[in-house]
Scaffold this motif. Structure first.
Motif, short mmCIF file in Angstrom:
data_model
loop_
_atom_site.label_atom_id
_atom_site.label_comp_id
_atom_site.label_asym_id
_atom_site.label_seq_id
_atom_site.Cartn_x
_atom_site.Cartn_y
_atom_site.Cartn_z
N GLU A 24 -10.15 -3.07 -33.08
CA GLU A 24 -11.17 -2.17 -32.57
C GLU A 24 -11.70 -2.68 -31.25
O GLU A 24 -11.66 -3.87 -30.96
N PHE A 25 -12.22 -1.75 -30.44
CA PHE A 25 -12.89 -2.14 -29.21
C PHE A 25 -14.19 -2.84 -29.56
O PHE A 25 -14.93 -2.41 -30.43
N ASP A 26 -14.49 -3.91 -28.85
CA ASP A 26 -15.78 -4.58 -28.95
C ASP A 26 -16.65 -3.99 -27.85
O ASP A 26 -16.51 -4.34 -26.68
N LEU A 27 -17.54 -3.09 -28.21
CA LEU A 27 -18.32 -2.36 -27.22
C LEU A 27 -19.39 -3.22 -26.56
O LEU A 27 -20.07 -2.75 -25.63
N THR A 28 -19.54 -4.46 -26.97
CA THR A 28 -20.44 -5.38 -26.28
C THR A 28 -19.71 -6.19 -25.21
O THR A 28 -20.34 -6.90 -24.44
N ASN A 29 -18.39 -6.06 -25.17
CA ASN A 29 -17.56 -6.79 -24.22
C ASN A 29 -17.23 -5.87 -23.05
O ASN A 29 -16.61 -4.81 -23.22
N GLN A 30 -17.62 -6.26 -21.84
CA GLN A 30 -17.41 -5.41 -20.66
C GLN A 30 -15.92 -5.17 -20.39
O GLN A 30 -15.53 -4.08 -19.97
N GLN A 31 -15.06 -6.15 -20.65
CA GLN A 31 -13.62 -5.96 -20.45
C GLN A 31 -13.08 -4.88 -21.39
O GLN A 31 -12.23 -4.08 -20.99
N HIS A 32 -13.58 -4.84 -22.59
CA HIS A 32 -13.14 -3.81 -23.54
C HIS A 32 -13.60 -2.43 -23.08
O HIS A 32 -12.87 -1.45 -23.18
N LEU A 33 -14.83 -2.35 -22.57
CA LEU A 33 -15.33 -1.07 -22.07
C LEU A 33 -14.52 -0.58 -20.87
O LEU A 33 -14.16 0.60 -20.79
N ASP A 34 -14.22 -1.48 -19.95
CA ASP A 34 -13.43 -1.11 -18.77
C ASP A 34 -12.02 -0.68 -19.15
O ASP A 34 -11.50 0.32 -18.64
N MET A 35 -11.40 -1.42 -20.07
CA MET A 35 -10.05 -1.08 -20.51
C MET A 35 -10.05 0.25 -21.26
O MET A 35 -9.14 1.06 -21.10
N ARG A 36 -11.07 0.49 -22.04
CA ARG A 36 -11.18 1.75 -22.77
C ARG A 36 -11.25 2.92 -21.79
O ARG A 36 -10.63 3.96 -22.01
N ARG A 37 -12.01 2.74 -20.72
CA ARG A 37 -12.11 3.78 -19.69
C ARG A 37 -10.75 4.05 -19.04
O ARG A 37 -10.36 5.20 -18.85
#
Length: 103
Positions: A24-37
């Protein structure tokens, strides 16, 4: 599909041997948020190209594969790598579905 296979609950008789793995994406991790985008953008562009009968799935599959390589080699994040490979699989399935519907 990989997520579904790995997230299957283990049998009751032997729950200790193999733990359930959730990617799962870790929504507290900025790298995960950027990659999700980025992944959402690649998925949306592929869907738009298929809806216009301008099949560029190979191009977008390449982008998804490159994202998985960045996750593995640069970010050293196996969770992101698996999620990017899921995107690659989703693009391939989307292409197959549209091909079947057109023929």
């Amino acid at each position: 599909m990989i997520n579904q296979i790995l997230a299957v609950e283990q049998s009751v008789c032997n729950p200790v041997l193999t733990p359930t793995i959730k990617w799962e994406f870790d929504l507290t991790n900025q790298q995960h948020l950027d990659m999700r985008r980025l992944m959402a953008d690649v998925y949306q562009r592929n869907a738009a190209s298929l809806s216009k009968c301008n099949n560029r799935s190979d191009y977008y599959s390449g982008m998804a594969y490159c994202l998985s390589r960045v996750a593995k080699d640069v970010l050293k994040d196996n969770t992101l790598r698996i999620l990017c490979l899921d995107l690659l699989e989703a693009i391939g399935l989307q292409d197959t579905l549209h091909f079947e519907l057109r023929s």
